[in-house]
Design a protein around this motif. Structure first.
Motif, short mmCIF file in Angstrom:
data_model
loop_
_atom_site.label_atom_id
_atom_site.label_comp_id
_atom_site.label_asym_id
_atom_site.label_seq_id
_atom_site.Cartn_x
_atom_site.Cartn_y
_atom_site.Cartn_z
N UNK A 33 54.29 22.70 66.62
CA UNK A 33 53.07 22.55 65.65
C UNK A 33 53.37 21.11 64.92
N UNK A 34 54.32 21.14 64.75
CA UNK A 34 54.75 19.66 63.76
C UNK A 34 54.45 18.49 64.80
N UNK A 35 54.84 18.49 65.89
CA UNK A 35 54.72 17.52 67.09
C UNK A 35 53.14 17.05 67.12
N UNK A 36 52.41 18.38 67.41
CA UNK A 36 50.83 18.36 67.63
C UNK A 36 50.23 17.66 66.28
N UNK A 37 50.59 18.02 64.97
CA UNK A 37 49.90 17.32 63.80
C UNK A 37 50.38 16.02 63.68
N UNK A 38 51.66 15.66 64.15
CA UNK A 38 52.03 14.33 63.96
C UNK A 38 51.20 13.42 64.99
N UNK A 39 50.93 14.02 66.10
CA UNK A 39 50.07 13.40 67.22
C UNK A 39 48.49 12.89 66.72
N UNK A 40 48.12 13.91 66.07
CA UNK A 40 46.77 14.03 65.50
C UNK A 40 46.68 12.89 64.23
N UNK A 41 47.81 12.81 63.42
CA UNK A 41 47.76 11.81 62.23
C UNK A 41 47.93 10.37 63.18
N UNK A 42 48.61 10.35 64.04
CA UNK A 42 48.63 8.92 64.80
C UNK A 42 47.37 8.46 65.07
N UNK A 43 46.63 9.57 65.58
CA UNK A 43 45.26 9.13 66.14
C UNK A 43 44.36 8.71 64.98
N UNK A 44 44.67 9.20 63.74
CA UNK A 44 43.99 8.69 62.58
C UNK A 44 44.62 7.66 62.06
N UNK A 45 45.52 7.06 62.62
CA UNK A 45 46.03 5.69 62.09
C UNK A 45 47.22 5.94 60.82
N UNK A 46 47.85 7.20 60.96
CA UNK A 46 48.91 7.42 60.01
C UNK A 46 49.98 7.61 60.78
N UNK A 47 51.21 7.42 59.92
CA UNK A 47 52.63 7.91 60.59
C UNK A 47 52.82 9.24 59.79
N UNK A 48 54.02 9.94 60.39
CA UNK A 48 54.42 10.91 59.87
C UNK A 48 55.82 11.16 59.51
N UNK A 49 56.41 11.72 58.59
CA UNK A 49 57.83 11.99 58.11
C UNK A 49 57.96 13.42 58.43
N UNK A 50 58.74 13.80 59.43
CA UNK A 50 58.77 15.58 59.50
C UNK A 50 59.89 16.04 58.94
N UNK A 51 59.69 16.96 58.32
CA UNK A 51 60.45 17.98 57.62
C UNK A 51 60.71 19.13 58.03
N UNK A 52 61.91 19.99 58.09
CA UNK A 52 62.35 21.02 58.40
C UNK A 52 62.24 21.89 57.04
#
Ligand SMILES: Cc1cc2nc3c(=O)[nH]c(=O)nc-3n(C[C@H](O)[C@H](O)[C@H](O)COP(=O)(O)OP(=O)(O)OC[C@H]3O[C@@H](n4cnc5c(N)ncnc54)[C@H](O)[C@@H]3O)c2cc1C
Length: 299
Positions: A33-52
């Motif tokens: 789910x974190x990967x999916x949200x990260x990809x969606x953010x990338x489509x919106x022009x944002x980067x992610x930092x993923x946190x467990x």
């Protein structure tokens, strides 16, 4: 007064109710789910930092579980070719159990990330861990690892001194206000004082840091940072704006539209409750909905 009451009542609310309102702050319980949200953010022009999600672990067994989860995030970032990085909480990796033990986990993560070309951010927790976290960061840098950064909190009275102390390491710093409850002896309490210190820390970091993460949703601080960036023609690789998942998304989009880099903090994991309560406490307007739904489920 009402806000204080709401905040005090939150921990008394049933978990499923908190979950229903808090879910916008969390990618989900799984890494997928974190990967999916990260990809969606990338489509919106944002980067992610993923946190467990997870912090203040009490056993080495828990710390080792957190370590494996962070390593899995690195694999996922590599496998999915994400433009994301990893955020880690030092205590979740055992820094509070034993400094060398925690450092060993952190260093292994940063070294593995380095081999994949991925950046790792050490989040900053509460003051019993500030010095140990900064020392761990300095040790990583002394080892020659440059793919790592740390967080400084503008509510702490020590932060300007910490910036000066870190300057020789040419550090990569995320500057935030700070979220933990701290004593008046160590932390500014007045919102205006915190803002003032944020601005002063920002000026110092612009001089001494390799890159600054401007982590705030506060219009006054965002406008202040933008004015500085424009006036001094600050290069794009010297700063980025950072926000939390689910918070002020319109503002996020307008910052991206204005041509600035934006990184979103994307937490995921089973241990969502403590994180959600913190986010809700920051925003009594949303927390009020939890209380309303409790007293009137049909509202
Ligand atoms: C990317 C990122 C990483 C962070 N990492 C750390 C860390 O390592 N250590 C640490 O102590 N803290 C961390 N924080 C939290 C930070 O310290 C603040 O507690 C938090 O960002 C709120 O402060 P603010 O600057 O946004 O200002 P605030 O004055 O709290 O918020 C400004 C405005 O933003 C909106 N807003 C803020 N929070 C919410 C919310 N939850 N829901 C809806 N609206 C909201 C409100 O409109 C509010 O008026 C991080 C924050 C960000 C953005």
């Amino acid at each position: 007064m009402l806000n204080t009451l709401i905040i005090k009542s939150l921990p008394l609310m049933p978990k499923p109710l908190v979950a229903s309102v808090a879910k916008k702050y969390i990618a989900g319980s799984t890494l997928a789910q974190a990967v999916k949200v990260t990809k969606e953010l990338e489509q919106k022009g944002a980067f992610a930092t993923i946190d467990v999600l997870g912090e203040f672990v009490e056993s080495k067994q828990q710390a080792e579980q957190e370590f494996r989860s962070s390593m899995a995030v690195l694999e996922a970032i590599k496998d999915h070719n994400l433009r994301a990085y990893l955020s880690i909480k030092p205590t979740s990796l055992g820094l509070g159990i034993d400094i060398d033990y925690g450092y060993n986990h952190i260093a292994q993560i940063v070294r593995k990330a380095d081999s994949y070309g991925i950046f790792v951010r050490m989040d900053m927790e509460n003051t019993p861990y500030t010095t140990d976290t900064l020392n761990a960061y300095k040790k990583l840098r002394a080892e020659g690892l440059s793919n790592c950064g740390v967080v400084l909190q503008a509510y702490l009275k020590r932060t300007q001194a910490d910036i000066r102390d870190l300057a020789p390491y040419n550090p990569n710093i995320r500057l935030c206000k700070g979220i933990y409850v701290e004593a008046e002896s160590v932390a500014f309490k007045n919102p205006e004082e915190i803002r003032k210190n944020y601005k002063e820390c920002f000026y110092l970091l612009m001089e001494s840091a390799s890159k600054v993460g401007i982590a705030t949703h506060d219009d006054i601080l965002i406008d202040f940072a933008m004015a500085y960036i424009n006036k001094h023609n600050i290069a794009k690789d010297h700063y980025e704006f950072q926000m939390l998942l689910g918070v002020r998304e319109n503002k996020r989009d307008s910052i991206i539209a204005a041509g600035h880099s934006m990184r979103i903090y994307v937490p995921f994991g089973e241990d969502w409750y403590g994180y959600s309560i913190r986010r809700l406490k920051e925003n009594p307007a949303v927390a009020r909905n939890v209380i309303k739904a409790f007293f009137n489920p049909n509202s």
